[in-house]
Design an enzyme around this catalytic site. Structure first.
Site, PDB file in Angstrom:
ATOM      1  N   HIS A 109      -7.056  -3.622  -0.018  1.00 52.65           N
ATOM      2  CA  HIS A 109      -6.340  -2.560   0.698  1.00 52.65           C
ATOM      3  C   HIS A 109      -6.716  -1.179   0.188  1.00 52.65           C
ATOM      4  CE1 HIS A 109      -3.018  -5.557   2.062  1.00 52.65           C
ATOM      5  NE2 HIS A 109      -4.120  -5.656   2.775  1.00 52.65           N
ATOM      6  N   GLU A 204      10.814 -14.180  -6.984  1.00 49.44           N
ATOM      7  CA  GLU A 204      11.653 -15.015  -6.097  1.00 49.44           C
ATOM      8  C   GLU A 204      10.739 -15.650  -5.063  1.00 49.44           C
ATOM      9  OE1 GLU A 204      13.907 -11.685  -4.796  1.00 49.44           O
ATOM     10  OE2 GLU A 204      12.141 -10.852  -3.819  1.00 49.44           O
TER      11      GLU A 204
HETATM   12  C1  BV8 Z   1      -5.153  -6.093   9.881  1.00 43.32           C
HETATM   13  C2  BV8 Z   1      -2.194  -0.041   1.420  1.00 43.32           C
HETATM   14  C3  BV8 Z   1      -6.685  -6.576  11.611  1.00 43.32           C
HETATM   15  C4  BV8 Z   1      -1.526   1.252   1.716  1.00 43.32           C
HETATM   16  C5  BV8 Z   1      -1.032  -1.802   2.643  1.00 43.32           C
HETATM   17  C6  BV8 Z   1       0.640  -4.950  14.636  1.00 43.32           C
HETATM   18  C7  BV8 Z   1      -0.380  -4.005  14.666  1.00 43.32           C
HETATM   19  C8  BV8 Z   1      -1.428  -4.027  13.748  1.00 43.32           C
HETATM   20  C9  BV8 Z   1      -1.461  -5.002  12.777  1.00 43.32           C
HETATM   21  C10 BV8 Z   1      -0.426  -5.902  12.738  1.00 43.32           C
HETATM   22  C11 BV8 Z   1       0.611  -5.919  13.656  1.00 43.32           C
HETATM   23  N1  BV8 Z   1       1.451  -6.949  13.350  1.00 43.32           N
HETATM   24  C12 BV8 Z   1       0.977  -7.586  12.264  1.00 43.32           C
HETATM   25  C13 BV8 Z   1      -0.161  -6.975  11.907  1.00 43.32           C
HETATM   26  C14 BV8 Z   1      -0.974  -7.296  10.806  1.00 43.32           C
HETATM   27  C15 BV8 Z   1      -0.544  -6.338   9.695  1.00 43.32           C
HETATM   28  C16 BV8 Z   1       0.663  -6.956   9.053  1.00 43.32           C
HETATM   29  O1  BV8 Z   1       0.530  -7.955   8.372  1.00 43.32           O
HETATM   30  N2  BV8 Z   1       1.851  -6.344   9.262  1.00 43.32           N
HETATM   31  C17 BV8 Z   1       3.044  -6.918   8.673  1.00 43.32           C
HETATM   32  C18 BV8 Z   1       3.978  -5.814   8.207  1.00 43.32           C
HETATM   33  C19 BV8 Z   1       3.691  -7.840   9.700  1.00 43.32           C
HETATM   34  N3  BV8 Z   1      -1.664  -6.259   8.796  1.00 43.32           N
HETATM   35  C20 BV8 Z   1      -2.547  -5.257   8.927  1.00 43.32           C
HETATM   36  O2  BV8 Z   1      -2.450  -4.332   9.690  1.00 43.32           O
HETATM   37  C21 BV8 Z   1      -3.768  -5.409   8.030  1.00 43.32           C
HETATM   38  N4  BV8 Z   1      -4.931  -5.274   8.848  1.00 43.32           N
HETATM   39  O3  BV8 Z   1      -4.393  -6.948  10.268  1.00 43.32           O
HETATM   40  O4  BV8 Z   1      -6.380  -5.830  10.469  1.00 43.32           O
HETATM   41  C22 BV8 Z   1      -7.388  -7.831  11.262  1.00 43.32           C
HETATM   42  C23 BV8 Z   1      -7.395  -8.354   9.986  1.00 43.32           C
HETATM   43  C24 BV8 Z   1      -8.046  -9.548   9.738  1.00 43.32           C
HETATM   44  C25 BV8 Z   1      -8.688 -10.181  10.737  1.00 43.32           C
HETATM   45  C26 BV8 Z   1      -8.677  -9.637  11.993  1.00 43.32           C
HETATM   46  C27 BV8 Z   1      -8.026  -8.470  12.269  1.00 43.32           C
HETATM   47  C28 BV8 Z   1      -3.823  -4.309   6.994  1.00 43.32           C
HETATM   48  C29 BV8 Z   1      -2.575  -4.335   6.142  1.00 43.32           C
HETATM   49  C30 BV8 Z   1      -2.759  -3.385   4.961  1.00 43.32           C
HETATM   50  C31 BV8 Z   1      -1.642  -2.362   4.923  1.00 43.32           C
HETATM   51  N5  BV8 Z   1      -1.764  -1.595   3.681  1.00 43.32           N
HETATM   52  N6  BV8 Z   1      -1.213  -1.124   1.502  1.00 43.32           N
HETATM   53  C32 BV8 Z   1      -0.474   1.557   0.696  1.00 43.32           C
HETATM   54  O5  BV8 Z   1      -0.407   0.888  -0.365  1.00 43.32           O
HETATM   55  O6  BV8 Z   1       0.271   2.520   0.959  1.00 43.32           O
HETATM   56  S1  BV8 Z   1       0.167  -3.003   2.708  1.00 43.32           S
HETATM   57  C33 BV8 Z   1       1.192  -2.934   1.334  1.00 43.32           C
HETATM   58  O7  BV8 Z   1       2.229  -3.882   1.537  1.00 43.32           O
HETATM   59  C34 BV8 Z   1       0.539  -3.440   0.088  1.00 43.32           C
HETATM   60  O8  BV8 Z   1      -0.805  -3.115  -0.046  1.00 43.32           O
HETATM   61  C35 BV8 Z   1       0.714  -4.920   0.137  1.00 43.32           C
HETATM   62  O9  BV8 Z   1      -0.429  -5.536   0.627  1.00 43.32           O
HETATM   63  C36 BV8 Z   1       1.683  -5.124   1.197  1.00 43.32           C
HETATM   64  C37 BV8 Z   1       2.672  -6.157   0.820  1.00 43.32           C
HETATM   65  O10 BV8 Z   1       3.310  -5.738  -0.272  1.00 43.32           O
HETATM   66  P1  BV8 Z   1       3.432  -6.693  -1.553  1.00 43.32           P
HETATM   67  O11 BV8 Z   1       2.275  -6.406  -2.424  1.00 43.32           O
HETATM   68  O12 BV8 Z   1       3.647  -8.108  -1.195  1.00 43.32           O
HETATM   69  O13 BV8 Z   1       4.713  -6.030  -2.126  1.00 43.32           O
HETATM   70  P2  BV8 Z   1       6.209  -6.279  -1.677  1.00 43.32           P
HETATM   71  O14 BV8 Z   1       7.017  -5.142  -2.178  1.00 43.32           O
HETATM   72  O15 BV8 Z   1       6.272  -6.655  -0.231  1.00 43.32           O
HETATM   73  O16 BV8 Z   1       6.565  -7.578  -2.513  1.00 43.32           O
HETATM   74  C38 BV8 Z   1       6.559  -7.535  -3.911  1.00 43.32           C
HETATM   75  C39 BV8 Z   1       6.829  -8.947  -4.382  1.00 43.32           C
HETATM   76  O17 BV8 Z   1       6.796  -8.952  -5.812  1.00 43.32           O
HETATM   77  C40 BV8 Z   1       8.201  -9.448  -3.972  1.00 43.32           C
HETATM   78  O18 BV8 Z   1       8.062 -10.780  -3.508  1.00 43.32           O
HETATM   79  C41 BV8 Z   1       9.023  -9.404  -5.259  1.00 43.32           C
HETATM   80  O19 BV8 Z   1       9.937 -10.472  -5.343  1.00 43.32           O
HETATM   81  C42 BV8 Z   1       7.952  -9.586  -6.302  1.00 43.32           C
HETATM   82  N7  BV8 Z   1       8.261  -8.957  -7.600  1.00 43.32           N
HETATM   83  C43 BV8 Z   1       8.958  -7.808  -7.824  1.00 43.32           C
HETATM   84  N8  BV8 Z   1       8.992  -7.573  -9.154  1.00 43.32           N
HETATM   85  C44 BV8 Z   1       8.321  -8.585  -9.759  1.00 43.32           C
HETATM   86  C45 BV8 Z   1       7.846  -9.461  -8.765  1.00 43.32           C
HETATM   87  N9  BV8 Z   1       7.153 -10.569  -9.052  1.00 43.32           N
HETATM   88  C46 BV8 Z   1       6.895 -10.810 -10.350  1.00 43.32           C
HETATM   89  N10 BV8 Z   1       7.301 -10.026 -11.354  1.00 43.32           N
HETATM   90  C47 BV8 Z   1       8.017  -8.904 -11.098  1.00 43.32           C
HETATM   91  N11 BV8 Z   1       8.424  -8.138 -12.116  1.00 43.32           N
END
Ligand code: BV8
Length: 229
Positions: A109, A204
């Site tokens: 990303h 979790e």
């Molecule tokens: C794509 C960079 C096409 C920027 C990020 C409609 C229109 C367009 C696309 C879509 C759509 N609907 C769905 C999609 C696909 C979309 C998508 O998935 N949307 C989701 C919301 C439904 N994806 C995309 O658009 C991607 N591109 O699809 O292109 C394609 C691709 C492939 C093949 C063909 C076509 C691009 C997505 C990239 C977005 N950019 N980041 C920035 O950072 O500002 S996303 C951002 O959120 C992060 O980079 C990360 O990837 C993402 C998820 O976050 P997590 O890392 O999981 O963090 P989160 O807070 O959610 O969770 C943290 C976890 O850690 C929790 O579970 C928690 O319990 C745990 N935790 C907390 N503390 C601890 C811990 N674990 C252990 N120890 C601790 N102490």
């Protein structure tokens, strides 16, 4: 050459280093909706807001006390012990894996500390503060510099290499990711279908916990060193 061990990391691995995750109660997205700050449309509509969002995160990353934690260090040790046969695919845009000593890191990303030009596509180390007045040092265009990060709707980086590695690895681990964002959330299914042992290390259960053969719940800074051994 593909690696025996592929590790996917998310915001949770950097949480204990003081970097906010996205979806926690005090998370990054709480102040902004992703579609308002992490899409190309948002950047076109309000580049100042988007620059401020990333400038603040870049400044935080550079502050004292934001250091790799025991989880990052354990993964660097794992790479040493397996003689480089480890690939870290990170969704994170921080540089904590590199600062911990990991060398095989793929930022699918993008990277907060890099900037790219929408005019000439050059990629280089980001200035601390990007603004709409900034002039591209490569093509001299104005207002075309943006964070080198992948926004929603944009193609992640390195997918071909990632899928190749997933299809040939023996172990796939996901650490600190909620399994909300695709295509990363679907990697476990590719690895499992290829016969890899799959393990999730998270605070979790995630949205895709059911896809893992092994689940180890707890904070990454204690669970990952225990898993690495
Ligand atoms: C794509 C960079 C096409 C920027 C990020 C409609 C229109 C367009 C696309 C879509 C759509 N609907 C769905 C999609 C696909 C979309 C998508 O998935 N949307 C989701 C919301 C439904 N994806 C995309 O658009 C991607 N591109 O699809 O292109 C394609 C691709 C492939 C093949 C063909 C076509 C691009 C997505 C990239 C977005 N950019 N980041 C920035 O950072 O500002 S996303 C951002 O959120 C992060 O980079 C990360 O990837 C993402 C998820 O976050 P997590 O890392 O999981 O963090 P989160 O807070 O959610 O969770 C943290 C976890 O850690 C929790 O579970 C928690 O319990 C745990 N935790 C907390 N503390 C601890 C811990 N674990 C252990 N120890 C601790 N102490």
């Amino acid at each position: 050459m593909t690696q025996r061990i592929v590790v996917l990391t998310g915001a949770g691995i950097s949480a204990e280093s003081g970097i906010r995750t996205f979806r926690a109660a005090d998370g990054l997205w709480e102040e902004h909706r992703p579609e308002d700050v992490a899409t190309p449309e948002a950047f076109d509509a309000d580049p100042d807001l988007v620059h401020r969002f990333y400038n603040a995160r870049r400044a935080h990353l550079a502050t004292d006390g934001v250091e790799p934690n025991a989880a990052h260090l354990a993964l660097a040790r794992l790479e040493e012990e397996y003689d480089g046969d480890v690939l870290i695919v990170t969704q994170n845009i921080d540089d904590l894996h590199e600062r911990a000593g990991s060398r095989n890191v793929l930022h699918m990303h993008g990277e907060l500390l890099k900037m790219t030009c929408t005019s000439c596509a050059s990629v280089r180390e980001a200035w601390p503060e990007l603004t709409v007045e900034a002039v591209c040092p490569d093509c001299r265009a104005t207002g075309t510099l943006r964070p080198h990060v992948v926004w929603f709707g944009e193609m992640p980086i390195g997918l071909e290499e990632i899928f190749e590695a997933l299809e040939h690895c023996s172990v796939f681990a996901a650490i600190g990711t909620s399994g909300n964002v695709y295509p990363a959330a679907g990697f476990v299914h590719v690895a499992a279908a290829a016969g890899a042992h799959t393990v999730e290390l998270n605070l979790e259960p995630s949205e895709v916990t059911a896809g893992f053969a092994e689940v180890r719940l707890g904070p990454a800074a204690s669970e990952v060193p225990r898993w690495v051994g």
